[in-house]
Motif scaffolding. Structure first.
Motif, PDB file in Angstrom:
ATOM      1  N   GLU A 164      10.856   1.202  21.302  1.00 37.78           N
ATOM      2  CA  GLU A 164      11.504   0.795  20.107  1.00 37.78           C
ATOM      3  C   GLU A 164      10.533  -0.011  18.987  1.00 37.78           C
ATOM      4  N   LEU A 165      10.068  -1.182  19.848  1.00 31.55           N
ATOM      5  CA  LEU A 165       9.004  -2.210  19.221  1.00 31.55           C
ATOM      6  C   LEU A 165       8.031  -1.292  18.707  1.00 31.55           C
ATOM      7  N   THR A 166       7.197  -0.378  19.454  1.00 35.25           N
ATOM      8  CA  THR A 166       6.204   0.300  19.127  1.00 35.25           C
ATOM      9  C   THR A 166       6.368   1.117  17.931  1.00 35.25           C
ATOM     10  N   ALA A 167       7.390   2.014  17.925  1.00 42.86           N
ATOM     11  CA  ALA A 167       7.799   2.692  16.794  1.00 42.86           C
ATOM     12  C   ALA A 167       7.993   1.917  15.504  1.00 42.86           C
ATOM     13  N   PHE A 168       8.694   0.782  15.652  1.00 51.55           N
ATOM     14  CA  PHE A 168       9.129   0.080  14.471  1.00 51.55           C
ATOM     15  C   PHE A 168       7.875  -0.667  13.717  1.00 51.55           C
ATOM     16  N   ALA A 169       6.780  -1.198  14.600  1.00 50.82           N
ATOM     17  CA  ALA A 169       5.653  -1.643  14.396  1.00 50.82           C
ATOM     18  C   ALA A 169       4.987  -0.642  13.542  1.00 50.82           C
ATOM     19  N   ALA A 170       4.865   0.657  14.093  1.00 55.38           N
ATOM     20  CA  ALA A 170       4.043   1.794  13.449  1.00 55.38           C
ATOM     21  C   ALA A 170       4.606   1.894  12.142  1.00 55.38           C
ATOM     22  N   ASP A 171       6.087   1.836  11.904  1.00 56.01           N
ATOM     23  CA  ASP A 171       6.623   2.138  10.761  1.00 56.01           C
ATOM     24  C   ASP A 171       5.947   0.999   9.618  1.00 56.01           C
ATOM     25  N   LEU A 172       5.866  -0.254  10.129  1.00 53.72           N
ATOM     26  CA  LEU A 172       5.442  -1.314   9.187  1.00 53.72           C
ATOM     27  C   LEU A 172       4.012  -1.228   8.896  1.00 53.72           C
ATOM     28  N   ALA A 173       3.226  -0.696   9.934  1.00 53.23           N
ATOM     29  CA  ALA A 173       1.734  -0.762   9.846  1.00 53.23           C
ATOM     30  C   ALA A 173       1.719   0.518   8.741  1.00 53.23           C
ATOM     31  N   LYS A 174       2.094   1.509   8.791  1.00 56.44           N
ATOM     32  CA  LYS A 174       2.151   2.736   7.909  1.00 56.44           C
ATOM     33  C   LYS A 174       2.434   2.137   6.478  1.00 56.44           C
ATOM     34  N   LEU A 175       3.430   1.130   6.187  1.00 58.82           N
ATOM     35  CA  LEU A 175       3.659   0.839   4.910  1.00 58.82           C
ATOM     36  C   LEU A 175       2.405  -0.093   4.101  1.00 58.82           C
ATOM     37  N   VAL A 176       1.696  -0.571   5.033  1.00 55.50           N
ATOM     38  CA  VAL A 176       0.473  -1.393   4.739  1.00 55.50           C
ATOM     39  C   VAL A 176      -0.576  -0.392   4.060  1.00 55.50           C
ATOM     40  N   VAL A 177      -0.773   0.810   4.951  1.00 52.84           N
ATOM     41  CA  VAL A 177      -2.051   1.714   4.455  1.00 52.84           C
ATOM     42  C   VAL A 177      -1.417   2.451   3.191  1.00 52.84           C
ATOM     43  N   ARG A 178      -0.187   2.771   2.998  1.00 54.27           N
ATOM     44  CA  ARG A 178       0.552   3.483   1.953  1.00 54.27           C
ATOM     45  C   ARG A 178       0.087   2.651   0.697  1.00 54.27           C
ATOM     46  N   ASP A 179       0.004   1.399   0.685  1.00 52.11           N
ATOM     47  CA  ASP A 179       0.038   0.592  -0.052  1.00 52.11           C
ATOM     48  C   ASP A 179      -1.402  -0.073  -0.400  1.00 52.11           C
ATOM     49  N   GLY A 180      -2.248   0.417   0.476  1.00 49.86           N
ATOM     50  CA  GLY A 180      -3.712  -0.120   0.594  1.00 49.86           C
ATOM     51  C   GLY A 180      -4.240   0.009  -0.790  1.00 49.86           C
ATOM     52  N   GLU A 181      -5.269  -0.824  -1.209  1.00 49.57           N
ATOM     53  CA  GLU A 181      -5.920  -0.997  -2.399  1.00 49.57           C
ATOM     54  C   GLU A 181      -6.417   0.319  -2.857  1.00 49.57           C
ATOM     55  N   GLY A 182      -6.175   0.779  -3.861  1.00 49.75           N
ATOM     56  CA  GLY A 182      -6.714   1.904  -4.527  1.00 49.75           C
ATOM     57  C   GLY A 182      -6.294   3.336  -3.943  1.00 49.75           C
TER      58      GLY A 182
END
Lengths: 473, 473
Positions: B321-339
């Motif tokens: 559960e922690l891994t799946a949740f961490a992946a969700d949060l991590a992907k948000l960072v990429v989606r909002d990556g600079e440019g």
């Protein structure tokens, strides 16, 4: 200032979802001023060569085939370093096989540009061998086993137009040998036939002295994208299987006499400190190849080949000359890198090992944040530091011993940015003055050893994105 | 088509040295639609928190300080993963020390944005400790030794405006505790206080079940540049020493009860498969930190903390559960990556080891040539292949067993680009259709093992160069 016209409020770019951004950049000029005529006497003796248009490239004015032959009366030694990419193109595999079966005796090099003969399966291997055999037959006293090394650069995943290439090679055969020459023009034509996205032919020559006797080396190479070579001596490799990509190709020719094994040792050393220390975009190609021939044409018939064990001093001199010359050729590739507006030397000193220094220099040289800061002419030492710290070293880094400085290309005083891990109060006007020059050196002192390494890189510009985002369309 | 307006003859850019190039790009829109309200009941029990403006950032409407407290009656476990960069910022070093001396029992997290407190020497360490102690004093039953973890993000090389930060923390003290809350609004304010160049607050919540009982986890993180984390559990580190840089910061809070050592094991596993598998620009920060607290507020008083040895099944569930949740949060960072204009999943299968798969996925995800091709919406499998082959693996790669395909985000059929090392005849219209979507998966099958890894990355756009070439000016 390259970024003029961009002063939009920072928030604007994010919150104006329907608008467009207009970016005005200087077009990157051709670097053709870096190509200069050389006297015919500058070139090593005993080589005949040319470049011609055989039809791989569409435009008839673009040369796409180079043939280089040694006609020395002494045996010619050959050595090469090849890409360590697992997807080795057919010419890489074939050249490795030729070098191994000939025990380092090869007298010819054939090169085509416009098609890389990479990811081309069995047909690609057959085509590369066909180029080798056709070139073998041009050699005086044609050999029973192949003595030709082959290189290709250009589109991946497409097979060579082999009939055109073979016709081009045969056009240099009996009765037409005169097309091959040894003048500057002949060397220049060969260098032009290496080019893909390069803006100028990369041709250099150098004279050097061993035991009071004068020798020459000359060579050509090409870039200008997918440049982050990691090449090693021939090694056993898997067999390899239409897109444009560039590649590093280089060929160095000397009229000194050097034993095959020592030629390989010297080249491996030289390549590590030259071609394996440059980066345009951090991407390693499937075709990177550097070849060196040593034909002994300037050496008396009775004189032995230079060998690292029997003539350590002469060998050392040759190795250092080869390294310096290889570095000159390598730097030309960076200077002509895709979209490059800066030529940056990254020097890392005070490392526990050469490998540590080299890895840190490589990381700084490939950091997108460092490279965009260079393009923006921003003395952003924080990004240099973050890149430095991201590489695990063989001894722990002590941040309080690290210095970072800019060394101006114009010989004026260095500008310390970080001293013993503490940021200096930087004179921003002075920093801007230094970083707005085309050439710049970034020096990082780690303070935990005595080894050093240099790397050469360029900046990351809008033009780089444009060239590579719009490459096939 | 993003590159409209760029169709200049290829030769033009090189040979027209005085001209300028005009590049018209779509402004990258804010990704604020990815931030949505959540019901108060979605959040884990036993936490009170808020975000406020204390004055690190200039604009009063921008939050720059988050305080998170556990008020659970059970002991709260804490674990964290920290950047492996040798230049660790002061808050990284201080948080490591707190975790070690508290044996994984910490009840508070304090975060500031706007200043990274990195490369700030002794003063930086004192300031980070001052933040910790001020926050300790907000805890019910203030501890004798510190139970607060600290994170900072923003400008490097400048010291914190510590008086403002301490005043901000004290403003939550006796008589004003009411500012701290547990509603969506309180969580959202905390998430906003993490932001630097992010275009939206990254806040998510998740409900999960262990042994029939329901628990919650919620968390926030931030990017958006200098994102290529490599974080590990606390480790002995050297001490560390004004420029803007971004960083990855994240905080996950759960009301499950987990033993400190198992919380650390689960987080280390999760971070490797989430935050350590994302890249925006390939650059590792000095401040990257992910913290998790588990306060047991939803666990009955008599129930033991989940432990990997004593409750392997419950632990496994929690870890996943922690891994799946961490992946969700991590992907948000990429989606909002600079440019960023693309969100790309890179899946590598058939590797001999997980590490091999992860390294290949990382190389593809950081390749400038792959990323510019994605921006240009060019199905350039040659670049994917060259990147794949550039990584030495623990078993030799056999090019004839490698497959590369695009998996469309819309659930339609995958598009094979390379099958058994041979290029497919690609339907370019179909390829364009797939690659012009915002989301895309690149799948590489190595065919030499059974391990796999995923990486998430974005493209390389003009906007990226603009943001980072023009960052400080």
């Amino acid at each position: 200032m390259l970024l003029a016209g961009l002063r939009l409020p920072a928030i604007w770019r994010r919150f104006s979802s329907t608008a467009t951004t207009t970016i005005v950049t200087k077009a990157i000029p051709s670097k053709s001023h870096l190509h200069k005529p050389l006297p015919d006497s500058a070139f090593p003796k005993g080589y005949i060569l040319t470049g011609l248009h055989c039809g791989v490239k569409k435009k008839p004015e673009l040369l796409d085939l180079a043939v280089i032959l040694s006609n020395s009366s002494r045996p010619t030694s050959a050595a090469a370093c090849f890409t360590r990419n697992a997807f080795k193109a057919a010419p890489v595999i074939v050249s490795q096989e030729v070098l191994q079966s000939s025990s380092g005796r090869a007298r010819a090099v054939v090169v085509n540009s416009g098609c890389a003969n990479a990811v081309t399966g069995k047909q690609g291997m057959e085509d590369a061998w066909a180029m080798v055999r056709a070139t073998d037959s041009l050699l005086p006293n044609p050999p029973s086993s192949s003595e030709t090394l082959v290189m290709s650069t250009g589109v991946i995943g497409q097979t060579l137009p082999i009939a055109k290439i073979l016709a081009g090679i045969r056009a240099l055969g009996p009765g037409k040998e005169g097309i091959l020459g040894s003048t500057f023009e002949a060397w220049e034509r060969a260098a032009r036939a290496f080019m893909t996205t390069d803006t100028f032919p990369k041709l250099r020559a150098r004279t050097f002295t061993i035991n009071g006797k004068e020798y020459r080396m000359a060579g050509m190479d090409k870039g200008a994208g997918m440049i982050h070579p990691d090449m090693g001596p021939p090694a056993p490799s898997a067999t390899s299987a239409g897109q444009l990509h560039a590649t590093l190709l280089g060929c160095i020719l000397t009229d000194a006499a050097v034993s095959p094994r020592s030629l390989q040792s010297a080249l491996t050393y030289a390549v590590d400190r030259s071609f394996n220390s440059i980066s345009v975009d951090g991407d390693m190609s499937t075709n990177d190849t550097i070849i060196v021939l040593a034909n002994g044409a300037a050496t008396a018939a009775e004189e032995a080949e230079i060998d690292e064990e029997r003539h350590p001093e002469a060998y050392e001199t040759f190795k250092q000359e080869l390294t310096a010359f290889a570095a000159d050729l390598a730097k030309l590739v960076v200077r002509d890198g895709e979209g490059a507006t800066k030529f940056v030397t990254v020097t890392v000193e005070g490392a526990p090992t050469y490998k540590d220094a080299h890895r840190v220099a490589s990381r700084i040289s490939t950091s997108a944040l460092v490279k965009t800061a260079l393009f923006g002419e921003d003395a952003n030492w924080g990004r240099i530091l973050a890149a430095t710290g991201s590489i695990p070293l063989s001894a722990p880094l002590d941040p309080t011993r690290v210095n970072v400085s800019f060394i101006p290309a114009d010989g004026t005083a260095p500008l310390p940015l970080l001293v013993n891990g503490e940021p200096e109060k930087v004179d921003e006007v002075r920093a801007k003055e230094i970083i707005s020059q085309e050439d710049l050196e970034i020096k990082v002192e780690l303070g935990i050893g005595s080894e050093s390494a240099k790397y050469w890189t360029c900046d990351f510009s809008y033009e780089y994105v444009r060239i590579n985002g719009d490459y096939r369309t």
